[in-house]
Design a protein around this motif. Structure first.
Motif, PDB file in Angstrom:
ATOM      1  N   ASP A  16      -6.459 -31.956 -19.685  1.00 28.19           N
ATOM      2  CA  ASP A  16      -5.215 -31.844 -20.445  1.00 28.19           C
ATOM      3  C   ASP A  16      -5.147 -30.565 -21.272  1.00 28.19           C
ATOM      4  O   ASP A  16      -4.267 -30.424 -22.124  1.00 28.19           O
ATOM      5  CB  ASP A  16      -5.051 -33.052 -21.372  1.00 28.19           C
ATOM      6  CG  ASP A  16      -4.893 -34.352 -20.609  1.00 28.19           C
ATOM      7  OD1 ASP A  16      -4.387 -34.309 -19.476  1.00 28.19           O
ATOM      8  OD2 ASP A  16      -5.269 -35.412 -21.154  1.00 28.19           O
ATOM      9  N   ARG A  61      -3.992 -24.538 -19.253  1.00 31.37           N
ATOM     10  CA  ARG A  61      -3.963 -24.625 -17.788  1.00 31.37           C
ATOM     11  C   ARG A  61      -3.051 -23.595 -17.138  1.00 31.37           C
ATOM     12  O   ARG A  61      -3.440 -22.899 -16.203  1.00 31.37           O
ATOM     13  CB  ARG A  61      -3.555 -26.035 -17.355  1.00 31.37           C
ATOM     14  CG  ARG A  61      -4.638 -27.090 -17.534  1.00 31.37           C
ATOM     15  CD  ARG A  61      -4.092 -28.454 -17.222  1.00 31.37           C
ATOM     16  NE  ARG A  61      -3.019 -28.818 -18.144  1.00 31.37           N
ATOM     17  CZ  ARG A  61      -2.237 -29.880 -18.006  1.00 31.37           C
ATOM     18  NH1 ARG A  61      -2.396 -30.676 -16.975  1.00 31.37           N
ATOM     19  NH2 ARG A  61      -1.302 -30.148 -18.895  1.00 31.37           N
ATOM     20  N   ASP A  85      -9.251 -35.085 -22.985  1.00 32.36           N
ATOM     21  CA  ASP A  85      -9.589 -34.902 -21.574  1.00 32.36           C
ATOM     22  C   ASP A  85      -9.467 -33.413 -21.257  1.00 32.36           C
ATOM     23  O   ASP A  85      -8.388 -32.830 -21.442  1.00 32.36           O
ATOM     24  CB  ASP A  85      -8.630 -35.708 -20.701  1.00 32.36           C
ATOM     25  CG  ASP A  85      -8.982 -35.652 -19.226  1.00 32.36           C
ATOM     26  OD1 ASP A  85      -9.754 -34.752 -18.826  1.00 32.36           O
ATOM     27  OD2 ASP A  85      -8.481 -36.502 -18.465  1.00 32.36           O
TER      28      ASP A  85
END
Length: 253
Positions: free
Chosen positions: A194, A198, A191
């Motif tokens: 994920d 980040r 995904d």
């Protein structure tokens, strides 16, 4: 994307994970299955660590747009590459050719050999192909295309983060008009939400050239820094160890 060579899977186990749309019995779908399995079994036999097929028709409009502009209408793509266990694989060497010396790394050459071999497998069967080979420096465009496999992420360092290996890979892509089943049915898709990038800035902070901003990559800054003799060492006459800070700083594995 990592093959467990000690636990071979049966055709039945693989088939059980194939989406229903690829299990239709019409001639086109059967050809798609057979061609994809041919490439997959060859890659497994060759123990190629980075391998995945992409069905471009199943991508989002944004992902599909990355594959526009080729001399043919792309329908599929094949990701092939090598893992970087030893950073010396990224030592730049001068390889003689018919146009003089070409600066290239061993990691690039391994990936290029995979790409040319599998390009031939497709072209022998009448399909058109185009290769996008990896470089030693970051390539955000290529990493985004590789991430369309949904088996890894487009890293903030401009590199592809393969799920099993992080960014310590040298991978390229064959774009083709061959119809392929998408996926690598050994492992689930990742995904994008994920992504380990980040809240991480380690590659950005580590880049001595200031080529990474977090949202873009300034290629000229990277190239100029790496090509400055003050910033690399030469363990051999035709060998140079250049900056790979954005790769070595990445904690993703």
């Amino acid at each position: 994307m990592k093959k467990d060579w000690k636990s071979p899977r049966s055709r039945e186990q693989v088939t059980a994970q194939i989406p229903e749309e690829y299990q239709r019995r019409d001639a086109e779908t059967q050809n798609r299955r057979e061609l994809t399995f041919l490439l997959q079994e060859a890659a497994f036999s060759d123990h190629i660590p980075i391998y995945c097929a992409i069905d471009l028709t199943r991508l989002s409009d944004e992902e599909r747009a990355m594959f526009d502009g080729f001399r043919f209408t792309p329908r599929g793509a094949v990701v092939l590459g090598q893992t970087i266990r030893d950073m010396f694989l990224y030592a730049e060497q001068d390889i003689p050719g018919n146009k003089g010396f070409r600066p290239v790394t061993a990691a690039q050459l391994i990936a290029e050999n995979y790409l040319m071999e599998y390009r031939e497998k497709l072209e022998i069967q009448g399909y058109q192909t185009e290769i996008i080979a990896p470089e030693a420096i970051p390539d955000p465009t290529l990493s985004a295309m590789l991430a369309a496999s949904h088996k890894g992420y487009a890293g903030r360092n401009g590199r592809f983060l393969a799920g099993a290996y992080g960014c310590r890979v040298s991978a390229g892509i064959i774009v083709t008009d061959a119809p392929l089943m998408g996926g690598d049915y050994r492992f689930p898709d990742v995904d994008p939400a994920d992504s380990p990038c980040r809240s991480c800035r380690k590659c950005i902070d580590a880049c001595p050239a200031g080529a990474l901003t977090g949202t873009s990559f300034v290629r000229e800054k990277c190239v100029n820094y790496r090509n400055d003799p003050a910033h690399y060492s030469s363990p051999g006459t035709h060998t140079r160890l250049k900056c790979m800070a954005c790769m070595t700083a990445c904690p993703a594995e």
